[in-house]
Design a protein around this motif. Sequence first.
Motif, mmCIF file in Angstrom:
data_model
loop_
_atom_site.group_PDB
_atom_site.id
_atom_site.type_symbol
_atom_site.label_atom_id
_atom_site.label_comp_id
_atom_site.label_asym_id
_atom_site.label_seq_id
_atom_site.Cartn_x
_atom_site.Cartn_y
_atom_site.Cartn_z
ATOM 1 N N PRO A 87 -12.160 1.247 -5.280
ATOM 2 C CA PRO A 87 -10.950 1.533 -5.149
ATOM 3 C C PRO A 87 -10.713 3.081 -5.637
ATOM 4 C CG PRO A 87 -11.331 0.328 -7.330
ATOM 5 C CD PRO A 87 -12.530 0.246 -6.533
ATOM 6 N N CYS B 290 -4.904 -3.581 -3.904
ATOM 7 C CA CYS B 290 -5.704 -3.736 -2.589
ATOM 8 C C CYS B 290 -5.994 -5.152 -2.379
ATOM 9 C CB CYS B 290 -6.932 -2.769 -2.861
ATOM 10 S SG CYS B 290 -6.537 -1.247 -2.889
ATOM 11 N N PHE C 58 -8.628 -3.555 3.626
ATOM 12 C CA PHE C 58 -8.414 -3.972 2.169
ATOM 13 C C PHE C 58 -9.402 -4.404 1.139
ATOM 14 C CE2 PHE C 58 -3.691 -3.644 3.816
ATOM 15 C CZ PHE C 58 -3.615 -2.573 3.116
ATOM 16 N N PHE D 19 0.680 -1.320 -0.178
ATOM 17 C CA PHE D 19 -0.176 0.118 -0.058
ATOM 18 C C PHE D 19 0.912 1.205 -0.126
ATOM 19 C CE2 PHE D 19 -2.118 3.467 2.088
ATOM 20 C CZ PHE D 19 -3.259 3.452 1.692
ATOM 21 N N MET E 115 -11.312 -1.285 0.354
ATOM 22 C CA MET E 115 -10.705 -0.588 -0.677
ATOM 23 C C MET E 115 -10.623 -1.440 -2.142
ATOM 24 S SD MET E 115 -7.636 1.423 1.354
ATOM 25 C CE MET E 115 -7.062 0.126 2.294
ATOM 26 N N ALA E 116 -10.470 -2.713 -2.049
ATOM 27 C CA ALA E 116 -10.679 -3.367 -3.454
ATOM 28 C C ALA E 116 -11.859 -3.361 -3.988
ATOM 29 C CB ALA E 116 -10.088 -4.898 -2.979
ATOM 30 N N ILE F 158 -10.057 5.329 0.905
ATOM 31 C CA ILE F 158 -8.575 5.159 1.034
ATOM 32 C C ILE F 158 -8.051 5.734 2.303
ATOM 33 C CG2 ILE F 158 -6.299 5.575 -0.138
ATOM 34 C CD1 ILE F 158 -7.632 5.499 -2.899
#
Length: 402
Positions: free
Chosen positions: A305, A376, A298, A237, A301-302, A311
Amino acid sequence: MTSTLYTHDHAAPALPLSLILLLATGAGLGAASLYYSQPMLALLLAEFKSTPAALGLVPTLTTLGYALGIGLLAPLGDRYDRRRIILGKAAALVLALLLAATAPSVAVLALASLAIGLAATLAQDIVPAAATLAPEAHRGKTVGTVMTGLLLGILLSRVVAGVVAEQLGWRSMFVAAALSIALLGIAVWRRLPRFEPTTQLPYLALLGSLATLWKRHGALRRAALAQGLISIGFSAFWSTLAIMLHAAPFNLGSGAAGAFGLAGAAGALAAPLAGRLADSKGPEVVTRLGAALVAAAFVAMAAVPDQLWLIALGAVVFDLGAQATLIAHQTIIYSIEPAARSRLNAVLFIGMFSGMASGAWLGSVVLARAGWQGVCVMAAVSGVAALAVRMWPAKKYAACAA
């Protein structure tokens, strides 16, 4: 100067807050020394009229020195008085920082950077020292507070270095850093007690015992593996964030990545809470909770995105999870074999550093091939894998490892 001798069997009283803060400050200043050069690379490039590739040796050799120091120097804390080691490394770090401040060329600066990395491992002597001094009932809280200092040193070093270098020049930053370590050395000399060595192993046998400890203790293997997996996503990251923010659709400068770094301070400040929870509920609960936070951040965020707010929030959540897990892992390993705390800590951080190095490389590869969402996803997979390691029953894990 105190002459108290602490042993690992000492029924330690509650530590004074002033001593805990000294240890936290020492860990932070030691770790900060690793990162002062990073925001100053543009100024260094202009002064030395060098190439980016050549100047890249400065942060690279600093990190290499730190990695070598963890493996080759940190175990000495079990063989010799840890106080003397901290003082010796502080003196060496002052000299290395002054060498960097007066460096006439990139080659000299690179050599100084290697020495800075080696000597900055005093932070990895301070943390086991705190664990030894703290009473067992408050060990997690004490280690968490010291780790807060270390983490804040890492997070804020780039901000401080950028401001000082811009206003007073990059050499002034190294001089200021040397002065801060010199003052730390004086405070440690006056306040920190002596520590009784816990082994008489020769140096090579001391290094060889790292492998013995790895084979002997399943809890150590689980901790190093789980923390290494978390570090893969953590490093992926942070090593790709600035590149992603600079590109479309965000088109943001390097300052934006630095601002995201401040979000990580929330996780650092929460480290003592993780230590308290480890003391009251047990460190195993904290490792699972921390790994779950990393994985969840994560995954979110994936899934989405391209939202800056998510984020930023994700950075806070996964940093909190990563630091909470690290505090809990340290609490676990320091209870395994008190006489080998420095070596146990070294093994844990070797696993962590291996994950960070792998994550930095994998992050750049995945970013180029699958974009930010791919990074991510990879980080989420590593977080889930860490959670699986912590959720897997200890007896079954030991059987599989055997």
